[in-house]
Scaffold this motif. Structure first.
Motif, PDB file in Angstrom:
ATOM      1  N   ARG A  73       0.803  -1.226   0.000  1.00  0.00           N
ATOM      2  CA  ARG A  73       0.000   0.000   0.000  1.00  0.00           C
ATOM      3  C   ARG A  73       0.834   1.273   0.000  1.00  0.00           C
ATOM      4  O   ARG A  73       0.484   2.255  -0.659  1.00  0.00           O
ATOM      5  CB  ARG A  73      -0.963   0.016   1.188  1.00  0.00           C
ATOM      6  CG  ARG A  73      -1.953   1.181   1.106  1.00  0.00           C
ATOM      7  CD  ARG A  73      -2.964   1.176   2.238  1.00  0.00           C
ATOM      8  NE  ARG A  73      -3.714  -0.067   2.279  1.00  0.00           N
ATOM      9  CZ  ARG A  73      -4.631  -0.339   3.195  1.00  0.00           C
ATOM     10  NH1 ARG A  73      -4.884   0.552   4.149  1.00  0.00           N
ATOM     11  NH2 ARG A  73      -5.278  -1.487   3.179  1.00  0.00           N
ATOM     12  N   SER A  74       1.924   1.290   0.709  1.00  0.00           N
ATOM     13  CA  SER A  74       2.733   2.515   0.800  1.00  0.00           C
ATOM     14  C   SER A  74       3.397   2.871  -0.523  1.00  0.00           C
ATOM     15  O   SER A  74       3.881   3.987  -0.697  1.00  0.00           O
ATOM     16  CB  SER A  74       3.803   2.362   1.887  1.00  0.00           C
ATOM     17  OG  SER A  74       4.706   1.322   1.544  1.00  0.00           O
ATOM     18  N   ARG A  75       3.412   1.943  -1.474  1.00  0.00           N
ATOM     19  CA  ARG A  75       4.075   2.180  -2.766  1.00  0.00           C
ATOM     20  C   ARG A  75       3.097   2.374  -3.925  1.00  0.00           C
ATOM     21  O   ARG A  75       3.502   2.764  -5.017  1.00  0.00           O
ATOM     22  CB  ARG A  75       5.008   1.007  -3.099  1.00  0.00           C
ATOM     23  CG  ARG A  75       6.035   0.696  -2.033  1.00  0.00           C
ATOM     24  CD  ARG A  75       7.063  -0.315  -2.508  1.00  0.00           C
ATOM     25  NE  ARG A  75       6.470  -1.570  -2.914  1.00  0.00           N
ATOM     26  CZ  ARG A  75       6.210  -2.587  -2.090  1.00  0.00           C
ATOM     27  NH1 ARG A  75       6.459  -2.461  -0.793  1.00  0.00           N
ATOM     28  NH2 ARG A  75       5.694  -3.711  -2.544  1.00  0.00           N
ATOM     29  N   PRO A 143       3.047   7.673  -4.637  1.00  0.00           N
ATOM     30  CA  PRO A 143       2.216   6.757  -3.833  1.00  0.00           C
ATOM     31  C   PRO A 143       0.981   7.486  -3.327  1.00  0.00           C
ATOM     32  O   PRO A 143       1.078   8.586  -2.770  1.00  0.00           O
ATOM     33  CB  PRO A 143       3.152   6.351  -2.699  1.00  0.00           C
ATOM     34  CG  PRO A 143       4.524   6.489  -3.272  1.00  0.00           C
ATOM     35  CD  PRO A 143       4.450   7.667  -4.190  1.00  0.00           C
ATOM     36  N   GLY A 145      -0.913   6.984  -0.848  1.00  0.00           N
ATOM     37  CA  GLY A 145      -0.934   7.188   0.590  1.00  0.00           C
ATOM     38  C   GLY A 145      -0.072   8.340   1.068  1.00  0.00           C
ATOM     39  O   GLY A 145      -0.207   8.781   2.216  1.00  0.00           O
ATOM     40  N   SER A 146       0.808   8.835   0.194  1.00  0.00           N
ATOM     41  CA  SER A 146       1.697   9.926   0.601  1.00  0.00           C
ATOM     42  C   SER A 146       1.095  11.305   0.329  1.00  0.00           C
ATOM     43  O   SER A 146       1.679  12.324   0.706  1.00  0.00           O
ATOM     44  CB  SER A 146       3.037   9.812  -0.134  1.00  0.00           C
ATOM     45  OG  SER A 146       2.875  10.115  -1.516  1.00  0.00           O
TER      46      SER A 146
END
Length: 252
Positions: A73-75, A143, A145-146
């Motif tokens: 998910r973080s990527r 990403p 999420g970022s």
């Protein structure tokens, strides 16, 4: 309704009886469900089963970075997830019973955002958006999420037009039937974002906007869940089943 006939032989105690199989030639509408960020296909399964009961073939799936692939998910970027959505659509279309001209896409939150963009890449006749999220076009390949939550929250409170946003431009170009479902107490997707979407559908064949009273963004209340299911099912019955009944009457 047009039918396909196939002669068969039925063997009974050494005697062959002539018979004929008759089956509808009409193919079946397909419905693709796209869940929200941080969710999974479990969110859609109950509603997918209900719509399948109307005579549709439904496909739910988990976006990359969710469920079994949560470790990624973080990527994962919006670009990655859009490719997931296109791949899922193409998988649905490969089903031998699908009518390629009768595809509905149901997207929730982030999934609604992706669904609008999908409509510019693949044929979509019906588009249902549940609390559709909105993102700036910039940082598309970063990403997901970022992305700054504060910046997104501020963006969603502003008036955004189709010439300023890829998803809204997709809405402006869409000519099918649309359902927008808003949650009354949504702290993530404000009314201003819903109105940005609603205002963008200038060429839609029809536009239905419903508000789930007392509901939050995630539909955590069981009553809200049932209300959304009822709204979606009624709309699908009117649009998808209604289109087929009307078409069959015309064919007849």
């Amino acid at each position: 309704m047009a039918t396909h006939s196939e002669p068969i032989s039925i063997e009974v105690e050494g005697v062959d009886l002539s018979g004929t199989f008759l089956s509808p030639e009409t193919k079946i509408p397909g419905v693709l469900f796209i869940h929200g960020w941080g969710g999974s296909q479990k969110f859609d399964l109950v509603r997918a089963r209900n719509i399948a009961g109307l005579g549709c073939i439904c496909l739910t799936f988990d976006l990359r970075g969710h469920a079994a692939t949560e470790s990624q998910r973080s990527r994962v970027s919006r670009s990655d997830n859009l490719r997931d959505v296109v791949a899922a659509y193409d998988q649905l279309l490969r089903h031998p019973s699908i009518d390629s001209e009768e595809i509905a896409v149901v997207g929730s939150s982030y999934g609604g955002y992706l669904a609008t963009i999908l409509s510019t890449m693949r044929p979509v006749r019906w588009l249902a958006l549940h609390v559709p999220a909105l993102y700036r076009d910039e940082e598309w390949d970063l990403p997901k999420g970022s992305l700054s939550r504060d910046s997104l929250a501020a963006y969603r409170l502003t008036q955004v037009t189709p010439d300023q946003n890829r998803a809204l431009a997709a809405c402006e170009a869409f000519t099918g039937d649309v359902l927008i479902v808003e949650s009354q107490h949504d702290t993530f997707i404000p009314h201003s974002t819903i109105m940005n979407y609603r205002s963008a559908f200038l060429r839609a064949h029809s536009l239905t906007h419903r508000i789930v009273d007392g509901a939050d963004h995630a539909l955590t209340d069981k009553v809200a869940q049932r209300a959304y299911t009822s709204i979606l099912l009624n709309w699908a019955t009117e649009m998808i089943v209604g289109a087929r009944v009307g078409g069959e009457a015309a064919d007849h």
